[in-house]
Design a protein around this motif. Structure first.
Motif, PDB file in Angstrom:
ATOM      1  N   ASN A 125       0.858  -1.180   0.000  1.00  0.00           N
ATOM      2  CA  ASN A 125       0.000   0.000   0.000  1.00  0.00           C
ATOM      3  C   ASN A 125       0.893   1.229   0.000  1.00  0.00           C
ATOM      4  O   ASN A 125       1.801   1.334   0.829  1.00  0.00           O
ATOM      5  N   SER A 127       0.973   5.331   0.315  1.00  0.00           N
ATOM      6  CA  SER A 127       0.251   6.536   0.708  1.00  0.00           C
ATOM      7  C   SER A 127       0.607   7.659  -0.263  1.00  0.00           C
ATOM      8  O   SER A 127       1.767   8.062  -0.351  1.00  0.00           O
ATOM      9  N   ASN A 165      -3.244   4.551  -1.361  1.00  0.00           N
ATOM     10  CA  ASN A 165      -4.062   5.050  -0.263  1.00  0.00           C
ATOM     11  C   ASN A 165      -4.061   6.572  -0.298  1.00  0.00           C
ATOM     12  O   ASN A 165      -2.993   7.194  -0.210  1.00  0.00           O
ATOM     13  N   VAL A 167      -5.723   9.987   1.464  1.00  0.00           N
ATOM     14  CA  VAL A 167      -6.537  10.635   2.491  1.00  0.00           C
ATOM     15  C   VAL A 167      -7.247  11.820   1.850  1.00  0.00           C
ATOM     16  O   VAL A 167      -6.613  12.686   1.237  1.00  0.00           O
ATOM     17  N   SER A 192      -7.671   3.248  -2.475  1.00  0.00           N
ATOM     18  CA  SER A 192      -8.535   3.367  -1.305  1.00  0.00           C
ATOM     19  C   SER A 192      -8.528   4.811  -0.842  1.00  0.00           C
ATOM     20  O   SER A 192      -7.455   5.400  -0.652  1.00  0.00           O
ATOM     21  N   ILE A 194      -9.552   7.508   2.123  1.00  0.00           N
ATOM     22  CA  ILE A 194      -9.593   7.397   3.579  1.00  0.00           C
ATOM     23  C   ILE A 194     -10.025   8.722   4.182  1.00  0.00           C
ATOM     24  O   ILE A 194      -9.545   9.789   3.776  1.00  0.00           O
ATOM     25  N   GLU A 195     -10.934   8.670   5.144  1.00  0.00           N
ATOM     26  CA  GLU A 195     -11.304   9.868   5.875  1.00  0.00           C
ATOM     27  C   GLU A 195     -10.210  10.242   6.871  1.00  0.00           C
ATOM     28  O   GLU A 195      -9.558   9.369   7.454  1.00  0.00           O
ATOM     29  N   SER A 239     -12.087  -1.399   3.766  1.00  0.00           N
ATOM     30  CA  SER A 239     -12.566  -0.719   2.560  1.00  0.00           C
ATOM     31  C   SER A 239     -13.857  -1.346   2.031  1.00  0.00           C
ATOM     32  O   SER A 239     -13.984  -2.574   1.991  1.00  0.00           O
ATOM     33  N   ILE A 254     -12.701   3.973   2.943  1.00  0.00           N
ATOM     34  CA  ILE A 254     -12.455   3.658   4.345  1.00  0.00           C
ATOM     35  C   ILE A 254     -13.042   4.799   5.161  1.00  0.00           C
ATOM     36  O   ILE A 254     -12.534   5.919   5.142  1.00  0.00           O
ATOM     37  N   THR A 255     -14.122   4.505   5.885  1.00  0.00           N
ATOM     38  CA  THR A 255     -14.959   5.553   6.472  1.00  0.00           C
ATOM     39  C   THR A 255     -15.123   5.381   7.978  1.00  0.00           C
ATOM     40  O   THR A 255     -16.211   5.026   8.454  1.00  0.00           O
TER      41      THR A 255
END
Length: 339
Positions: A125, A127, A165, A167, A192, A194-195, A239, A254-255
């Motif tokens: 993964n 970021s 990933n 954000v 993915s 992400i919050e 996810s 992703i929440t």
């Protein structure tokens, strides 16, 4: 040394832990505004578990039913000698461990991609919150987008499956998210989203950064056709995946704030100092370093600590971002826990 118990790790809510996220360092070569402060104070080396201790802890978890290990940081690839740990953990694959992987910012990935593949890593993964150099420098407080993209390309060339990933940040990258998805899918990578999670003081107000992913999804659906996928991998993370018909790729959401996913939690996290956190959004933890270093029977002492940790695993986290200036849910930074 070998752990003395092989009993599955099951918490008081009937959830079995099969996934271990293990941090190997709190250090990172970036300073992302949602994760770390600019002026971080890092831990002295003596407080970190040695690579041998990390291997011992991992083997204890595998013996008790963990089938997936994700190495995290900080940035895991900045730890000196880290490939020796990957090589040792890779030898557990096929002996109970089904997957060995990592989350990385990819700045060091071009140097390690081939060796990671040789060690048995099949997926990473990465970021990555923007493809714009100026925006990257603003978010990460460092000008290293080129190194990150080189790392992503090196991972793909080494045969590693890459997931990006991202954000979602309300005022910084939310408008760019479709471009990130398009780029990733063209490269063959899943994404993915992400919050933002309220962990640690970073010098930024999370209220100003936070955007609910249901709003992001609604906007994406004005551009593309999102077809929901059933979760088929029992080791997968939280996810919720959709296949985008027009690109052929997948996007996950992703929440932790808008759609709590704790009911299916199958993981625990170990920090680089040997603390086991049973929940990312809670402060409760159990010390593993003391039994490892001071017990005459560290295997049995570690088993007892794991049993205590599973008994204390909470039902859910307490994340919320409701008002400007709201204090973080927990004081420790994301980089300390390992995500």
């Amino acid at each position: 040394m070998t752990a003395s118990s092989s009993a599955p790790l099951v918490d008081t809510f009937g959830r079995q832990v099969t996934y271990l996220r293990m941090s190997v360092t709190d250090r990172c070569d970036l300073r992302c505004t949602y994760c770390m402060a600019e002026a971080m104070t890092f831990l002295p080396k003596k407080e970190l578990l040695t690579l041998e201790e990390l291997e011992f802890v991992a083997s204890a978890f595998v013996k008790r039913g963990v089938r997936k290990i994700r190495i995290t940081g900080g940035e895991p690839l900045v730890r000196k000698g880290i490939m020796s740990l990957f090589n040792q953990l890779g030898q557990m694959l096929g002996g109970g461990l089904e997957e060995l992987t990592l989350t990385t910012n990819a700045t060091q990935l071009s140097q390690h991609a081939d060796d990671l593949a040789k060690a048995g890593v099949r997926r990473v993964n990465v970021s990555l919150d923007t493809l714009n150099s100026a925006r990257f420098s603003e978010i990460a407080r460092r000008d290293q987008l080129g190194q990150v993209l080189d790392g992503v390309h090196a991972a793909k060339a080494a045969g590693l499956k890459v997931k990006i990933n991202t954000v979602a940040l309300k005022h910084q990258n939310s408008e760019e998210i479709p471009d990130i998805i398009s780029w990733a899918h063209e490269q063959g990578h899943d994404v993915s989203l992400i919050e933002v999670m309220p962990l640690g003081e970073t010098g930024e107000d999370r209220f100003d950064q936070y955007i609910p992913l249901d709003l992001v999804q609604q906007k994406l659906e004005t551009q593309w056709t999102l077809e929901p996928e059933e979760k088929s991998d029992p080791l997968a993370g939280p996810s919720r995946y959709f296949r985008i018909r027009e690109t052929g790729g997948r996007v996950g959401f992703i929440t932790p704030l808008t759609n709590n996913f704790c009911a299916g939690c199958n993981r625990v996290r170990i920090t680089c100092t040997g603390r086991i956190y049973m929940c990312l959004g809670q402060n409760n933890h159990i010390d593993l370093r003391t039994p490892l270093r001071e017990s005459s029977d560290p295997a049995s002492a570690l088993d007892e600590a794991l049993d205590a940790a599973l008994f204390a695993k909470p039902e859910r986290h307490d994340f919320s971002i409701r008002t400007p200036g709201q204090s973080p849910a927990v004081a420790r930074h994301m980089s300390v826990t390992g995500g």
